[in-house]
Scaffold this active site. Structure first.
Site, PDB file in Angstrom:
ATOM      1  N   HIS A 157       0.875  -1.182   0.000  1.00  0.00           N
ATOM      2  CA  HIS A 157       0.000   0.000   0.000  1.00  0.00           C
ATOM      3  C   HIS A 157       0.909   1.228   0.000  1.00  0.00           C
ATOM      4  O   HIS A 157       2.018   1.179   0.557  1.00  0.00           O
ATOM      5  CB  HIS A 157      -0.821   0.088   1.281  1.00  0.00           C
ATOM      6  CG  HIS A 157      -1.859  -0.967   1.468  1.00  0.00           C
ATOM      7  ND1 HIS A 157      -1.660  -2.071   2.231  1.00  0.00           N
ATOM      8  CD2 HIS A 157      -3.130  -1.053   1.011  1.00  0.00           C
ATOM      9  CE1 HIS A 157      -2.768  -2.824   2.238  1.00  0.00           C
ATOM     10  NE2 HIS A 157      -3.666  -2.222   1.497  1.00  0.00           N
ATOM     11  N   ASP A 193       1.815   1.930   3.587  1.00  0.00           N
ATOM     12  CA  ASP A 193       2.648   0.948   4.321  1.00  0.00           C
ATOM     13  C   ASP A 193       4.072   1.467   4.408  1.00  0.00           C
ATOM     14  O   ASP A 193       4.819   1.110   5.327  1.00  0.00           O
ATOM     15  CB  ASP A 193       2.727  -0.399   3.582  1.00  0.00           C
ATOM     16  CG  ASP A 193       1.415  -1.155   3.573  1.00  0.00           C
ATOM     17  OD1 ASP A 193       0.572  -0.887   4.432  1.00  0.00           O
ATOM     18  OD2 ASP A 193       1.248  -2.011   2.678  1.00  0.00           O
TER      19      ASP A 193
HETATM   20  C1  GLO Z   1      -8.473  -6.620   3.419  1.00  0.00           C
HETATM   21  C2  GLO Z   1      -7.911  -6.798   2.115  1.00  0.00           C
HETATM   22  C3  GLO Z   1      -6.643  -6.032   1.942  1.00  0.00           C
HETATM   23  C4  GLO Z   1      -6.402  -5.783   0.490  1.00  0.00           C
HETATM   24  C5  GLO Z   1      -5.344  -4.751   0.287  1.00  0.00           C
HETATM   25  C6  GLO Z   1      -5.019  -4.569  -1.172  1.00  0.00           C
HETATM   26  O1  GLO Z   1      -9.272  -7.343   3.877  1.00  0.00           O
HETATM   27  O2  GLO Z   1      -7.717  -8.147   1.831  1.00  0.00           O
HETATM   28  O3  GLO Z   1      -5.560  -6.700   2.517  1.00  0.00           O
HETATM   29  O4  GLO Z   1      -6.072  -6.965  -0.166  1.00  0.00           O
HETATM   30  O5  GLO Z   1      -5.793  -3.550   0.816  1.00  0.00           O
HETATM   31  O6  GLO Z   1      -5.805  -3.619  -1.736  1.00  0.00           O
END
Ligand code: GLO
Ligand code: MG
Ligand code: MG
Length: 410
Positions: free
Chosen positions: A76, A79
């Site tokens: 992200h 992150d």
């Molecule tokens: C949450 C999601 C999250 C997404 C991530 C990618 O439940 O699984 O981990 O995969 O934000 O967009």
């Protein structure tokens, strides 16, 4: 006898060795698997949970992925870049450091994703009523496209998170969806410009559905809802937008993941896949792939292999809170990859299995009833063949546990 602190890591490492070894990093690198920053660095926190692990910076995650043999990394925006540093010179510096870390560890950035759910600015979603929130969302999404191109990614994923509400009545869902589409459109339009400038392909923009969490009602709760959204006419570039289904998100609403993937494939929209495990009709516990439903997973991979889907497979799981930082490195990530590869290989064996082949061929040949108008005759002509459905299921179980390779009853 208590196990002294300095004896615990050696014990864990020795028992890991004893449990059958692992694939080599070179073998693992042959698969299109990505390790997300947020999964590796997850500290074990949640609404009712204090963290149980230390923070892990991206340099360390990328180094670990390189060593384990996970070829790709995903992240992200927030992150790795604090929210207030996004779209500033600080972002440029951090992205350059990421690029260097990837390069020196032989890891590739395959996917970037925009966090539109954690920061309070998204309390009423990224498609909130206030125009400035939506403008900010569009800038964030466009900025993720820039980061993706800079890091060499080919995919952008969007899990809309708070696109919904706790209590209904205040918003008009049709309007919210139009505004949500505006954000995706902004990302695609930015992508077309940046891809052209850089002489790269545009990214594949993948929507990810989750039926509930973090708000009580979600406006696009399933992959099927997202397929309908993609073809609703609201998107200016529907051909640039596909899906990133997640295994557990399908189970959460009680679906067969395999059937959900089949529907996405038929629409030509299965572009990216979040792999993990968990329990039907429950929370998003994000357990490691294959730990709960290995037979279901085998079936999923048989479908994907037989339709030539080869990835990306994104390890969107959360190491359990009982696993330490050492455990994340030594157990969680390597064993998740190894279970995936094993299941992928077993899926290949199932596809080639002569018993299953003959059984499915026979079912497709049918009993050859003459007189297509008599339901009773047609049923009678096929009746004994239909037992093969259950035999195929038994055979899949045998293949899963290796019984086809010599383990015998007796
Ligand atoms: C949450 C999601 C999250 C997404 C991530 C990618 O439940 O699984 O981990 O995969 O934000 O967009
Ligand atoms: Mg996910
Ligand atoms: Mg999940």
């Amino acid at each position: 006898m208590p196990i002294a602190r300095d004896q615990q890591i050696p014990l864990v490492d020795r028992l890991s060795e004893l449990s059958g070894g692992s694939y080599s990093p070179d073998v693992r690198r042959k698969y299109f698997i990505s390790g997300p920053q947020w999964a590796y660095a997850y500290e074990g926190h949640a609404l009712f949970h204090a963290p149980t692990r230390e923070p892990v910076p991206f340099e360390e995650v990328i180094r670990a992925l390189g060593e384990i043999g996970i070829p790709c990394w995903a992240t992200h925006d927030t992150d790795v870049i604090p929210t207030n540093d996004l779209m500033t010179d600080r972002q440029t510096e951090i992205v350059a450091r990421i690029g260097a870390a990837l390069k020196s560890n032989g890891v590739r950035c395959s996917m970037v994703t925009c966090e539109t759910f954690h920061h309070p600015v998204f309390a009423a979603s990224s498609a909130a009523e206030a125009p400035e929130v939506r403008e900010y969302s569009a800038r964030r999404l466009s900025n993720v496209v820039d980061i993706g191109h800079e890091l060499g990614a080919n995919f952008a994923v969007y899990w809309p998170g708070t696109l919904g509400y706790m209590i209904q009545g205040a918003i008009d869902e049709t309007q919210t969806l139009r505004w949500f589409a505006d954000g995706i459109n902004a990302a695609c339009e930015r992508d077309i410009i940046v891809a052209k400038e850089r002489g790269r392909d545009t990214l594949k923009h993948c929507l990810e559905a989750k039926p509930f969490e973090p708000v009580s009602q979600i406006i696009l709760p399933t992959s099927d809802a997202m397929l309908a959204f993609i073809s609703s006419g609201l998107l200016t570039h529907p051909e640039m937008v596909g899906l990133n289904p997640e295994y557990l998100h399908e189970l959460m609403w009680g679906a067969a993941c395999r059937a959900a993937l089949a529907r996405a494939m038929l629409c030509g929209k299965l572009w990216h896949f979040d792999i993990n495990d968990g329990y039907p009709l429950k929370h998003d516990v994000d357990l490691g792939v294959g730990l709960v439903n290995p037979l279901d997973w085998l079936n999923v991979l048989i479908l994907l292999r037989s339709h030539n889907y080869e990835g990306p497979f994104n390890l969107d799981f959360k190491p359990p809170r009982t696993t330490s930082n050492h455990g994340v490195f030594k157990i969680s990530f390597p064993t998740a990859v190894d279970r995936f590869i094993t299941l992928w290989e077993i899926a290949g064996e199932a596809i080639d299995d002569p018993v299953i082949k003959q059984a499915t061929d026979a079912l497709k040949a049918g009993g050859g009833a003459s007189g297509a108008d008599s339901a009773d005759d047609i049923f009678a002509a096929n009746r004994e063949l239909l037992s093969l459905h259950e035999l195929i299921a038994h055979r899949l179980f045998q293949i899963l546990i290796g019984q086809h390779k010599g383990r015998i009853f007796g």
